[in-house]
Write an enzyme that holds these catalytic residues in place. Structure first.
Site, PDB file in Angstrom:
ATOM      1  N   MET A  48       0.989  -1.168   0.043  1.00  0.00           N
ATOM      2  CA  MET A  48      -0.107  -0.052  -0.003  1.00  0.00           C
ATOM      3  C   MET A  48       0.878   1.356   0.023  1.00  0.00           C
ATOM      4  O   MET A  48       1.945   1.251   0.771  1.00  0.00           O
ATOM      5  CB  MET A  48      -0.846  -0.098   1.118  1.00  0.00           C
ATOM      6  CG  MET A  48      -1.677   1.246   1.487  1.00  0.00           C
ATOM      7  SD  MET A  48      -2.701   1.355   3.104  1.00  0.00           S
ATOM      8  CE  MET A  48      -1.412   1.647   4.208  1.00  0.00           C
ATOM      9  N   ASP A  50       0.020   5.811  -0.902  1.00  0.00           N
ATOM     10  CA  ASP A  50      -0.852   6.810  -0.765  1.00  0.00           C
ATOM     11  C   ASP A  50      -2.273   6.642  -0.429  1.00  0.00           C
ATOM     12  O   ASP A  50      -2.923   5.969  -1.015  1.00  0.00           O
ATOM     13  CB  ASP A  50      -0.968   7.874  -1.955  1.00  0.00           C
ATOM     14  CG  ASP A  50       0.447   8.002  -2.412  1.00  0.00           C
ATOM     15  OD1 ASP A  50       1.456   7.663  -1.954  1.00  0.00           O
ATOM     16  OD2 ASP A  50       0.316   8.849  -3.780  1.00  0.00           O
ATOM     17  N   GLN A  66      -3.498   3.563  -2.666  1.00  0.00           N
ATOM     18  CA  GLN A  66      -2.890   2.897  -3.732  1.00  0.00           C
ATOM     19  C   GLN A  66      -2.414   1.652  -3.232  1.00  0.00           C
ATOM     20  O   GLN A  66      -1.829   1.291  -2.295  1.00  0.00           O
ATOM     21  CB  GLN A  66      -1.600   3.745  -3.833  1.00  0.00           C
ATOM     22  CG  GLN A  66      -1.686   5.152  -4.669  1.00  0.00           C
ATOM     23  CD  GLN A  66      -1.925   4.883  -6.079  1.00  0.00           C
ATOM     24  OE1 GLN A  66      -0.779   4.659  -6.828  1.00  0.00           O
ATOM     25  NE2 GLN A  66      -2.930   4.843  -6.739  1.00  0.00           N
ATOM     26  N   TRP A  74       5.828  -2.357  -4.740  1.00  0.00           N
ATOM     27  CA  TRP A  74       5.159  -1.276  -5.653  1.00  0.00           C
ATOM     28  C   TRP A  74       5.088  -2.183  -6.944  1.00  0.00           C
ATOM     29  O   TRP A  74       5.877  -2.639  -7.574  1.00  0.00           O
ATOM     30  CB  TRP A  74       5.747   0.180  -5.961  1.00  0.00           C
ATOM     31  CG  TRP A  74       4.833   1.024  -6.613  1.00  0.00           C
ATOM     32  CD1 TRP A  74       4.085   1.908  -6.008  1.00  0.00           C
ATOM     33  CD2 TRP A  74       4.600   1.355  -8.112  1.00  0.00           C
ATOM     34  NE1 TRP A  74       3.437   2.454  -6.898  1.00  0.00           N
ATOM     35  CE2 TRP A  74       3.736   2.168  -8.191  1.00  0.00           C
ATOM     36  CE3 TRP A  74       5.175   0.720  -9.196  1.00  0.00           C
ATOM     37  CZ2 TRP A  74       3.442   2.713  -9.617  1.00  0.00           C
ATOM     38  CZ3 TRP A  74       5.100   1.066 -10.123  1.00  0.00           C
ATOM     39  CH2 TRP A  74       4.035   2.107 -10.416  1.00  0.00           C
ATOM     40  N   GLU A 232       3.999  16.327  -5.776  1.00  0.00           N
ATOM     41  CA  GLU A 232       2.983  15.127  -5.575  1.00  0.00           C
ATOM     42  C   GLU A 232       1.887  15.484  -4.597  1.00  0.00           C
ATOM     43  O   GLU A 232       1.986  16.133  -3.864  1.00  0.00           O
ATOM     44  CB  GLU A 232       3.543  13.953  -5.438  1.00  0.00           C
ATOM     45  CG  GLU A 232       4.836  13.567  -6.283  1.00  0.00           C
ATOM     46  CD  GLU A 232       5.361  12.111  -6.163  1.00  0.00           C
ATOM     47  OE1 GLU A 232       5.504  11.289  -6.850  1.00  0.00           O
ATOM     48  OE2 GLU A 232       5.466  11.934  -4.919  1.00  0.00           O
TER      49      GLU A 232
HETATM   50  C1  FRU Z   1       3.218   9.512  -4.362  1.00  0.00           C
HETATM   51  C2  FRU Z   1       3.053   8.877  -5.594  1.00  0.00           C
HETATM   52  C3  FRU Z   1       1.927   9.547  -6.514  1.00  0.00           C
HETATM   53  C4  FRU Z   1       1.555   8.691  -7.504  1.00  0.00           C
HETATM   54  C5  FRU Z   1       1.358   7.328  -6.952  1.00  0.00           C
HETATM   55  C6  FRU Z   1       1.752   6.169  -7.463  1.00  0.00           C
HETATM   56  O1  FRU Z   1       3.641   8.625  -3.312  1.00  0.00           O
HETATM   57  O2  FRU Z   1       4.258   8.770  -6.412  1.00  0.00           O
HETATM   58  O3  FRU Z   1       2.170  10.763  -7.116  1.00  0.00           O
HETATM   59  O4  FRU Z   1       0.374   8.728  -8.127  1.00  0.00           O
HETATM   60  O5  FRU Z   1       2.609   7.301  -5.796  1.00  0.00           O
HETATM   61  O6  FRU Z   1       1.422   4.909  -6.817  1.00  0.00           O
END
Ligand code: FRU
Length: 500
Positions: A48, A50, A66, A74, A232
């Site tokens: 996980m 954001d 996320q 990731w 971001e």
């Molecule tokens: C921030 C980020 C965002 C992007 C997401 C991808 O942590 O890099 O900018 O949308 O994570 O997982």
């Protein structure tokens, strides 16, 4: 019975025993594994980052996030989903939004479209609309600049299932490779939606009457704030203070944060539906610890603004030593603004947990026993240097305190447990004191693998993660040149189902 069938029966029971032992232990272990936060949301399994699409609707706080369901690092991004009635207890739901031919589902927001401006509402049902970035891997691999575009989806069943809009994407990148993380609010004064979007190391504002067509309003960020990395996950939040509207713009940055790696800066100023003007050009940090990133606020909560961040750092987030899942969120925090000497600063206070108090006497005691998770509170009318040491039976320790010479609070995790996954992890971090008052108050939330410090009514906050072999269960006060008043330690019950 022949030898063969006897051995088959033995094999059958052998397998049955091991399968059920495995299922039993795996079943029991969920949410109670080593390092598993007991007060913070973390997914049952897998990666996980954001918080996304946070929206309050019909008594439920929705948290999307996320999520990569295929492993603990990731990967192709989905929106996971969890729901809470009290911002304390969470129920993880099925995955809400899946990647498609337009790309992975990156960060974004969700709104309640009460006036059905989008036309997605049906039979009087109000649509929830999610606005998110689609990241097209093929475009990235082909080295174009055109792989991050904004799409929308709607839900008519309280966020459980989402229907993607057939006209996606609704906002294409103007040839910028970093063009993402739309956070949308309703700007009542001009009856339009405002999207705040990260674009390189700038923020761009767009407006829309219906969430489907977007027009650029302005760009913010040149010569203002920190620029050591890409910007971001921005969020534009308004506060009514003494009859005036003050706007807060949160902007996460990676790298180039307060402690290196990723963190969240902010600006305060005015917004007129077109342009955000910052009151000054200084860099201010929403949290001085290394582990609070991509934080934004819930939408549809009225005047109360509630913030939640990802409790990790891109510097080592994919390497932290948890096996089944990776990372947790901060505790939800009530976000405010406070004026000090003519400038506005953010304040953050943790939401209320159910507390069980431990009787203590800080006037005569220097050593305390407790069980994490817990909340420690105290005040002092005369702030000087002090340190509190949290330790466990393995001799590992975490120091938290105030350094008068540096006028800073600090957290030292050098000896706090496992740190070999990143060369910079074992270090001490300082958080500037913002308050000018002689007196100070502090709240500390300690969980199995994190500590959040809220000093001076949340004017200075610090969030840190760590990985001790055993949870810290002793605390001693050192260099005690100050009087701790009203010191209290409250144990807090785990937010997850108890082990049977
Ligand atoms: C921030 C980020 C965002 C992007 C997401 C991808 O942590 O890099 O900018 O949308 O994570 O997982």
């Amino acid at each position: 019975m022949s030898g063969k069938s006897e051995s088959m029966i033995r094999q059958f029971f052998f397998l049955l025993f091991f399968t059920s032992a495995f299922l039993f232990s795996a079943g029991q272990a969920v949410y109670h594994e080593t390092y598993r936060p007991q007060l913070h949301f973390s997914p049952a399994a897998n990666w996980m980052n954001d918080p996304n699409g946070m929206v309050y609707y019909h008594g439920n706080y929705h948290l999307f996030f996320q999520y990569y369901p295929g492993g603990t690092i990731w990967g192709p991004m989905h929106w996971g989903h969890a729901v809470s009635k009290d911002l304390v207890h969470w129920k993880e739901e099925a995955i809400a939004i899946y990647p498609d031919s337009l790309g992975y589902i990156f960060s974004g927001s969700a709104v309640v479209d009460s006036n059905n401006t989008s036309g997605f509402g049906k039979d009087g049902k109000i649509p929830l609309v999610a606005i998110f970035t689609q990241h097209d891997m093929a475009g990235e691999k082909a080295k174009t600049n055109r792989f991050q575009n904004q799409s929308i989806a709607y839900s008519l069943d309280e966020g459980k299932t989402w229907i993607k809009y057939s006209g996606n994407p609704v906002l294409r990148t103007p040839d910028l490779k970093d063009f993402r993380d739309p956070k949308v609010i309703w700007y009542a004064g001009q009856k339009k939606w405002i999207m705040t979007l990260a674009a390189g190391d700038r923020v761009m504002f767009y407006s829309s009457p219906d969430l489907k067509t977007w027009t650029k309003e302005s760009t913010f960020g040149e010569h203002i704030g920190a620029h050591g990395g890409v910007w971001e996950c921005p969020d534009l939040v308004s506060f009514d203070i003494a009859g005036k509207k003050i706007w807060l713009l949160l902007v996460s940055i990676n790298p180039g944060g307060a402690q290196g790696g990723s963190s969240t800066q902010y600006f305060t100023g005015t917004f007129n539906g077109h342009i955000f003007k910052s009151f000054d050009t200084l860099t201010r940090w929403a949290d001085y610890g290394p582990d609070n990133y991509a934080g934004v606020t819930w939408s549809n909560t009225g005047k109360e603004k509630i913030f939640l961040g990802w409790m990790s750092n891109w510097q080592y987030g994919t390497k932290v030593p948890t096996e089944k899942w990776r990372s947790a969120m901060t505790v939800p925090r009530i976000l405010g603004l406070k004026k000090i000497d003519g400038a506005y600063f953010t304040t953050m206070e943790p939401v209320q947990f159910k507390l069980k108090s431990i009787p203590i006497n800080s006037a005569t005691q220097n050593q305390f026993s407790y069980h994490a998770p817990c909340l420690i509170e105290f005040r002092t009318t005369n702030l000087h240097s002090f340190s509190m040491v949290f330790n466990n039976q393995k001799g590992q320790q975490l120091r938290v305190g105030f350094d008068e010479e540096k006028n800073s609070f600090y957290i030292d995790r050098k000896l706090a447990g496992k740190s070999d996954f990143d060369p910079q992890f074992a270090s001490i971090h300082y958080g500037s004191r913002i308050s000018k008052s002689g007196s100070s108050d502090m709240k500390i939330i300690l969980d199995n693998s994190s500590l959040e410090l809220f000093a001076d009514g949340g004017l200075t906050t610090m969030t840190e993660i760590f990985f001790p072999d055993l949870p810290f269960d002793q605390m001693s006060i050192r260099d005690k040149s100050i009087q701790f008043e009203d010191m209290k330690i409250f144990e807090i019950s785990s937010i997850w189902p108890a082990l049977k």
